[in-house]
Design an enzyme around this catalytic site. Sequence first.
Site, short mmCIF file in Angstrom:
data_model
loop_
_atom_site.label_atom_id
_atom_site.label_comp_id
_atom_site.label_asym_id
_atom_site.label_seq_id
_atom_site.Cartn_x
_atom_site.Cartn_y
_atom_site.Cartn_z
N HIS A 209 0.81 -1.22 0.00
CA HIS A 209 0.00 0.00 0.00
C HIS A 209 0.83 1.26 0.00
O HIS A 209 0.28 2.36 0.01
CB HIS A 209 -0.95 0.00 1.20
C1 UD1 Z 1 -1.72 5.46 6.40
C2 UD1 Z 1 -0.34 5.76 6.94
C3 UD1 Z 1 0.59 4.58 6.71
C4 UD1 Z 1 -0.01 3.29 7.21
C5 UD1 Z 1 -1.37 3.10 6.58
C6 UD1 Z 1 -2.06 1.83 7.03
C7 UD1 Z 1 0.22 8.15 6.77
C8 UD1 Z 1 1.05 9.16 6.07
N1 UD1 Z 1 0.25 6.90 6.29
O1 UD1 Z 1 -1.60 5.39 4.99
O2 UD1 Z 1 1.80 4.82 7.38
O3 UD1 Z 1 0.83 2.21 6.89
O4 UD1 Z 1 -2.18 4.22 6.94
O5 UD1 Z 1 -3.29 1.68 6.46
O6 UD1 Z 1 -0.44 8.47 7.72
N2 UD1 Z 1 -9.29 5.30 3.02
C9 UD1 Z 1 -10.45 4.58 3.04
N3 UD1 Z 1 -10.96 4.21 4.26
C10 UD1 Z 1 -10.35 4.53 5.43
C11 UD1 Z 1 -9.15 5.26 5.38
C12 UD1 Z 1 -8.63 5.63 4.17
O7 UD1 Z 1 -11.04 4.27 2.02
O8 UD1 Z 1 -10.86 4.17 6.49
C13 UD1 Z 1 -8.72 5.70 1.73
C14 UD1 Z 1 -8.55 7.21 1.68
O9 UD1 Z 1 -9.66 7.82 1.17
C15 UD1 Z 1 -7.33 7.38 0.81
C16 UD1 Z 1 -6.53 6.11 1.03
O10 UD1 Z 1 -7.41 5.17 1.64
O11 UD1 Z 1 -7.69 7.46 -0.53
C17 UD1 Z 1 -5.32 6.35 1.86
O12 UD1 Z 1 -5.64 6.74 3.20
P1 UD1 Z 1 -4.67 7.67 4.05
O13 UD1 Z 1 -5.18 7.83 5.43
O14 UD1 Z 1 -4.36 8.91 3.29
O15 UD1 Z 1 -3.29 6.94 4.15
P2 UD1 Z 1 -2.87 5.41 4.04
O16 UD1 Z 1 -2.37 5.16 2.67
O17 UD1 Z 1 -3.94 4.52 4.58
#
Ligand code: UD1
Length: 361
Positions: A209
Amino acid sequence: MLIDIIAGARPNFMKVAPIIHRIKKRQQEGGTLQYRLVHTGQHYDKKMSGSFFEQLNIPEPDVNLESGSGTQAEQTAKIMVRYEALLLEKPCDLTLVVGDVTSTMACSIAAKKLNIKVAHVEAGIRSFDLTMPEEINRMVTDSITDFFFTTSETANRNLYKAGASKEQVHFVGNTMIDTLRANESRLQKPDVWDQLGLQEKKYLVMTMHRPANVDEEAKLKNFMDTIIVNSGDFPIVFPVHPRTAKVFEKLGLNSEKLKLVEPLGYLEFNYLVKKALAVVTDSGGITEETTVMGVPCMTLRDNTERPETCEIGTNELIGTDVNAIPSAMQKLLSGNWKKGGIPELWDGKTAERIVSILEKL
Ligand code: UD1
């Protein structure tokens, strides 16, 4: 003393759980530490958040900042503004942050600017790769942290080099491993086990991811094709993170061997890992869990902030060049992967050590 415990994203939840459980136990024994659990809402889906609270028996958050998704700056800003407002209305004496996610950095800045002391659990680890948002989060958080709780001697050295004093650095071990130890006997067979007809040590688990690995379609496709071609007859069970899912939708991967599944709960995911032949990942936290469970782990990254998982544990960095994958996969599948040991103080008692230090502050 009132401590705010900050949890924002999936990898935070297993780190705060044992600290909360320990504080509650001490309260029953007459301890005077009080805590307020603040969920920033960075992760908000049931699968990314709610199920971890249920399975790990974490109490409902006292406050949910409901910050949600956004760009790095948007997310940081939203969390800072909302956490600052909470602190102005109802201040705490100490803000405790864990790990390296955006919520960790945002809340530590908001607290520190209001002259509230900051404690950082999992402080001092460094990949020295500033293209990772997590590395920036670690550096910024540690630059304003008052009390560092660390998982390794390497982390201690990094902090001393950056000017931390001996009195500030507490080498306590790994709270993520406290959670693993506490739940090892409760791991649950996921529904996909029977649906996919999985057999012990006869499948691989894969997760990816990191933005650097998944955001570029062609690169991710190349990774996946190479891994699938080199995985012998073993199915690859891949719980897909929402970020990766968006790219997979466009790639149209179709291989009988690749089993894409929804993100799993903590107990189900670690059941799968424990019984897997091996794990292929770009996560940092998973390399700690595979080390403790003795499961071979191949990491698709050029660096790690957790070198002990390679030096002591079962993890090996094979980089991000697909040409390195075939020989590494061969070693993985043939059972010739290195065996590992367990890093110092990863013994399930880290939260006890942290809480006893907090009680003396
Ligand atoms: C975050 C952390 C990363 C961790 C990961 C585990 C940061 C910079 N990164 O990255 O270190 O390894 O979490 O998952 O904080 N989304 C959903 N549902 C949710 C949460 C997010 O669909 O409940 C989607 C968001 O809309 C976004 C993507 O997932 O498009 C990424 O979410 P984001 O919180 O930006 O960071 P992660 O890539 O999850």
